[in-house]
Motif scaffolding. Sequence first.
Motif, PDB file in Angstrom:
ATOM      1  N   UNK A 229     106.033  70.575  86.234  1.00 49.26           N
ATOM      2  CA  UNK A 229     105.342  70.459  87.505  1.00 49.26           C
ATOM      3  C   UNK A 229     104.627  71.754  87.848  1.00 49.26           C
ATOM      4  N   UNK A 230     103.505  71.634  88.571  1.00 49.23           N
ATOM      5  CA  UNK A 230     102.792  72.813  89.055  1.00 49.23           C
ATOM      6  C   UNK A 230     103.487  73.327  90.305  1.00 49.23           C
ATOM      7  N   UNK A 231     104.077  74.513  90.219  1.00 53.40           N
ATOM      8  CA  UNK A 231     104.786  75.076  91.372  1.00 53.40           C
ATOM      9  C   UNK A 231     103.906  76.037  92.162  1.00 53.40           C
ATOM     10  N   UNK A 232     102.795  76.480  91.546  1.00 54.63           N
ATOM     11  CA  UNK A 232     101.853  77.355  92.257  1.00 54.63           C
ATOM     12  C   UNK A 232     100.489  77.237  91.592  1.00 54.63           C
ATOM     13  N   UNK A 239      97.338  85.274  93.095  1.00 51.54           N
ATOM     14  CA  UNK A 239      98.688  84.887  92.696  1.00 51.54           C
ATOM     15  C   UNK A 239      99.428  86.057  92.062  1.00 51.54           C
ATOM     16  N   UNK A 240      98.740  86.843  91.220  1.00 49.61           N
ATOM     17  CA  UNK A 240      99.391  87.987  90.567  1.00 49.61           C
ATOM     18  C   UNK A 240      99.782  89.069  91.573  1.00 49.61           C
ATOM     19  N   UNK A 241      98.948  89.254  92.601  1.00 52.23           N
ATOM     20  CA  UNK A 241      99.226  90.302  93.587  1.00 52.23           C
ATOM     21  C   UNK A 241     100.257  89.869  94.615  1.00 52.23           C
ATOM     22  N   UNK A 242     100.260  88.590  94.971  1.00 52.39           N
ATOM     23  CA  UNK A 242     101.175  88.111  96.019  1.00 52.39           C
ATOM     24  C   UNK A 242     101.660  86.707  95.677  1.00 52.39           C
ATOM     25  N   UNK A 243     102.514  86.562  94.656  1.00 50.95           N
ATOM     26  CA  UNK A 243     103.007  85.226  94.277  1.00 50.95           C
ATOM     27  C   UNK A 243     103.835  84.618  95.407  1.00 50.95           C
ATOM     28  N   UNK A 244     103.624  83.318  95.636  1.00 49.97           N
ATOM     29  CA  UNK A 244     104.311  82.644  96.736  1.00 49.97           C
ATOM     30  C   UNK A 244     105.607  81.971  96.286  1.00 49.97           C
ATOM     31  N   UNK A 245     105.671  81.535  95.035  1.00 49.75           N
ATOM     32  CA  UNK A 245     106.846  80.806  94.562  1.00 49.75           C
ATOM     33  C   UNK A 245     107.824  81.765  93.884  1.00 49.75           C
ATOM     34  N   UNK A 246     109.113  81.523  94.065  1.00 51.37           N
ATOM     35  CA  UNK A 246     110.136  82.402  93.486  1.00 51.37           C
ATOM     36  C   UNK A 246     110.039  82.459  91.969  1.00 51.37           C
ATOM     37  N   UNK A 247     109.684  81.326  91.339  1.00 59.91           N
ATOM     38  CA  UNK A 247     109.592  81.317  89.881  1.00 59.91           C
ATOM     39  C   UNK A 247     108.442  82.193  89.403  1.00 59.91           C
TER      40      UNK A 247
END
Length: 471
Positions: A229-232, A239-247
């Motif tokens: 599944x796409x989690x982000x 995304x690299x600077x501020x990832x939202x998902x814990x994974x």
Amino acid sequence: MTTPLKSDALLAVEGLGIQVGGKRLLRDIGFSLRPGEALTLVGESGAGKSLLAQAIMGNLPPALQAMGQITLDGATTRAQDAAARRALWGRKLALLPQEPSLALNPLARVAPQLAEVYRLLHQQRPSAASAQAEQVLGAAGLGGAGSHYPWQLSGGMAQRAVAAITLAGGAPVLMVDEPTKGLDAHWRGRMVELFQGVLKAGGCLLTITHDMQVAQALGGQVIVLRHGQAVEQGDIHTVAAAPQHAFTRQLLQADPAHWLPFAEPSLGEPVVQAHGISKAYGAQKLFAPLDLELRSGERIAVQGPSGTGKSTLGNVLLGLVAPDTGRVERSARLRPHAFQKLYQDPVGSFAPHIGLAQSLRDAARLHRCDWKAVQQRLAQLRVPEDLLARRPDQVSGGELQRIALARVLVAQPALLFADEPTSRLDPITQQEAIQVLMGAVQETGAALMLVTHDPHLAAAVGTRTLDFAQG
């Protein structure tokens, strides 16, 4: 995760899913790529990244069923209608596969395989096709390798050869699966430049990689996959600077640049000694007369450009290849099976028509290893035991690499030559696999030679470095 279709998209995927039996391997993936746009898939090994590319190509194994819609250059087909997309191979749609050994014809030399693309797809005369093939191979640092067979190339050289063949068709929709594994920093950068050229020429690019530096260099969007599944999903730099998902945060933090060095070992007696060894293939000299001693417990990181003889050195030390000069002395107190190799290409190290369970059970029986110990090792490496019912070509490259590691540790080697053992693994799985490997080495006092292009991994694992770039 479905995105709206862009009217001028070269490639659009809507609600793509893959299942086998009643098990979902990939679910509800959507994206759209216009000319000049790039998308990178990252995530855990076995999450379905390569399956997604195969579904777009129309090349899924027969047991797998695809769902959803795929639009290529304005023509929409159902995901399960593979024949229509296969007709576009080479001209409109191309895939650089994860395993170069499976993409190259082992019975044909490299230059004719590339020349065939220019001859068949671009209708060039044989002489012109051959001349262009030699020119392109020279630009890829393979000028002397055009007359070689694929099995005579290093892993990095084979990777560059397959990239040259894939790009030669000029397909505007290009998918590349782990295109920089096995490459040193120079050729990794050159590969990125080639892909950027595809974007500048008006093509689109779908990249599967575990290397976030490559993803950021290519720019565009990123999809993070976990458990199919796409989690982000979003802009790669955001995304690299501020990832939202814990994974996603876990993926970034597991990069070897953040690792602490492993503890210094206690050294024992010499396991192998090399005196004045050298090796050349034809006019290509790989390494000059070399003296080397490796003691039990010692860990040497081997680095250097692709094709400089790193794998060949391991083969000489293990007795798989004879040196041109000098001699190798292996400890007489050790049994022959105490010298083991973990291959860079895991596909090539398994019998293709034998199930993985049988391969592991055969190794356990040969080395008198209890099956429960094998199961424990598989659990440490997060390999589901139901994967063992499959053949080597029915699992992902990362899954097969972990199974290969479990198998080689069954032998309890006194010397393990590990050739790029984690190149197909995501950062989290790589960290876990290296911890398992290091635990086994520290427990048994084995000597380890680790080939890697990652300086951070080399610094964390190695007690000293053998650098082929320094001669």
